[in-house]
Write a protein that holds these residues in place. Structure first.
Motif, PDB file in Angstrom:
ATOM      1  N   VAL A 130      -7.129  12.626  10.027  1.00  0.00           N
ATOM      2  CA  VAL A 130      -8.391  12.209   9.430  1.00  0.00           C
ATOM      3  C   VAL A 130      -8.680  10.776   9.855  1.00  0.00           C
ATOM      4  N   ALA A 131      -9.955  10.509  10.129  1.00  0.00           N
ATOM      5  CA  ALA A 131     -10.365   9.169  10.541  1.00  0.00           C
ATOM      6  C   ALA A 131     -10.265   8.197   9.369  1.00  0.00           C
ATOM      7  N   HIS A 132      -9.679   7.040   9.645  1.00  0.00           N
ATOM      8  CA  HIS A 132      -9.602   5.926   8.707  1.00  0.00           C
ATOM      9  C   HIS A 132     -10.226   4.724   9.417  1.00  0.00           C
ATOM     10  N   ALA A 133     -10.929   3.882   8.680  1.00  0.00           N
ATOM     11  CA  ALA A 133     -11.580   2.730   9.296  1.00  0.00           C
ATOM     12  C   ALA A 133     -11.191   1.449   8.582  1.00  0.00           C
ATOM     13  N   CYS A 134     -11.116   0.371   9.357  1.00  0.00           N
ATOM     14  CA  CYS A 134     -10.912  -0.965   8.812  1.00  0.00           C
ATOM     15  C   CYS A 134     -12.232  -1.708   8.991  1.00  0.00           C
ATOM     16  N   PHE A 135     -12.846  -2.102   7.880  1.00  0.00           N
ATOM     17  CA  PHE A 135     -14.127  -2.796   7.964  1.00  0.00           C
ATOM     18  C   PHE A 135     -13.957  -4.254   8.375  1.00  0.00           C
ATOM     19  N   GLU A 136     -12.756  -4.791   8.222  1.00  0.00           N
ATOM     20  CA  GLU A 136     -12.497  -6.168   8.649  1.00  0.00           C
ATOM     21  C   GLU A 136     -12.453  -6.273  10.171  1.00  0.00           C
ATOM     22  N   CYS A 137     -11.690  -5.374  10.797  1.00  0.00           N
ATOM     23  CA  CYS A 137     -11.516  -5.388  12.264  1.00  0.00           C
ATOM     24  C   CYS A 137     -12.606  -4.598  12.990  1.00  0.00           C
ATOM     25  N   SER A 165      -2.139  17.097  -0.483  1.00  0.00           N
ATOM     26  CA  SER A 165      -2.539  16.110  -1.483  1.00  0.00           C
ATOM     27  C   SER A 165      -4.047  15.951  -1.461  1.00  0.00           C
ATOM     28  N   SER A 166      -4.633  15.840  -2.625  1.00  0.00           N
ATOM     29  CA  SER A 166      -6.090  15.692  -2.717  1.00  0.00           C
ATOM     30  C   SER A 166      -6.506  14.230  -2.639  1.00  0.00           C
ATOM     31  N   ASP A 167      -5.599  13.312  -2.878  1.00  0.00           N
ATOM     32  CA  ASP A 167      -5.920  11.891  -2.865  1.00  0.00           C
ATOM     33  C   ASP A 167      -5.246  11.238  -1.655  1.00  0.00           C
ATOM     34  N   PRO A 168      -6.044  10.777  -0.670  1.00  0.00           N
ATOM     35  CA  PRO A 168      -5.414  10.153   0.491  1.00  0.00           C
ATOM     36  C   PRO A 168      -4.735   8.844   0.127  1.00  0.00           C
ATOM     37  N   ALA A 169      -3.593   8.628   0.717  1.00  0.00           N
ATOM     38  CA  ALA A 169      -2.826   7.420   0.428  1.00  0.00           C
ATOM     39  C   ALA A 169      -3.452   6.206   1.112  1.00  0.00           C
ATOM     40  N   ASP A 170      -3.327   5.044   0.476  1.00  0.00           N
ATOM     41  CA  ASP A 170      -3.802   3.803   1.091  1.00  0.00           C
ATOM     42  C   ASP A 170      -2.827   3.381   2.170  1.00  0.00           C
ATOM     43  N   LYS A 171      -3.379   3.037   3.307  1.00  0.00           N
ATOM     44  CA  LYS A 171      -2.544   2.584   4.423  1.00  0.00           C
ATOM     45  C   LYS A 171      -3.075   1.238   4.897  1.00  0.00           C
ATOM     46  N   PRO A 172      -2.195   0.345   5.334  1.00  0.00           N
ATOM     47  CA  PRO A 172      -2.674  -0.947   5.837  1.00  0.00           C
ATOM     48  C   PRO A 172      -3.106  -0.844   7.298  1.00  0.00           C
ATOM     49  N   CYS A 173      -4.049  -1.675   7.671  1.00  0.00           N
ATOM     50  CA  CYS A 173      -4.500  -1.754   9.057  1.00  0.00           C
ATOM     51  C   CYS A 173      -3.377  -2.359   9.899  1.00  0.00           C
ATOM     52  N   PRO A 174      -3.042  -1.754  11.040  1.00  0.00           N
ATOM     53  CA  PRO A 174      -1.968  -2.320  11.856  1.00  0.00           C
ATOM     54  C   PRO A 174      -2.339  -3.647  12.521  1.00  0.00           C
TER      55      PRO A 174
END
Length: 127
Positions: A28-35, A47-56
């Protein structure tokens, strides 16, 4: 084959049960609005709730965008602001195949406020 098994040259192994998910990883696509970058990340389909992941790159939180998210160019700041405004309003980017009657996402950043007001029960909007 039976002769080899009888002579002990071929060991019999019981069949292993198949794994839960045998196909390719669910990405699934994840986006970082900072970068202003997007990543496709493996997620657990159970899982119905996607886990929070940090931007690399910057360490900020990545945001779950949906399978059909097409990120704008990195230099197109106006379109990234539009995407962020839609995300903050609860919209995710899914396929329109299952909801052909749904109003398409706005193309210009100025159209977002009217789109959000017009679509309180849009199928791609999370409550």
């Amino acid at each position: 084959m039976e002769l080899r098994r009888g002579a002990g040259q071929r060991r019999w192994r019981p069949a292993m049960p198949p794994a839960y998910h045998r196909g390719a990883p669910y990405r699934v696509a994840h986006a970082c609005f900072e970068c202003r970058i997007s990543f496709k990340i493996d997620v657990d389909i159970r899982s119905s709730d996607p886990a929070d992941k940090p931007c690399p790159h910057c360490g900020a939180r990545l945001h779950w965008m949906g399978r059909s998210f097409k990120p704008p160019g990195k230099r197109n700041i106006a379109q990234w602001r539009k995407v962020e405004a839609l995300w903050r309003a609860g919209f995710r980017f899914s396929s329109y195949r299952s909801h052909p009657e749904a109003e398409p996402m706005p193309e210009k950043p100025g159209q977002v406020p009217d789109f959000v007001v017009r679509n309180p029960s849009h199928p791609f909007r999370r409550k």
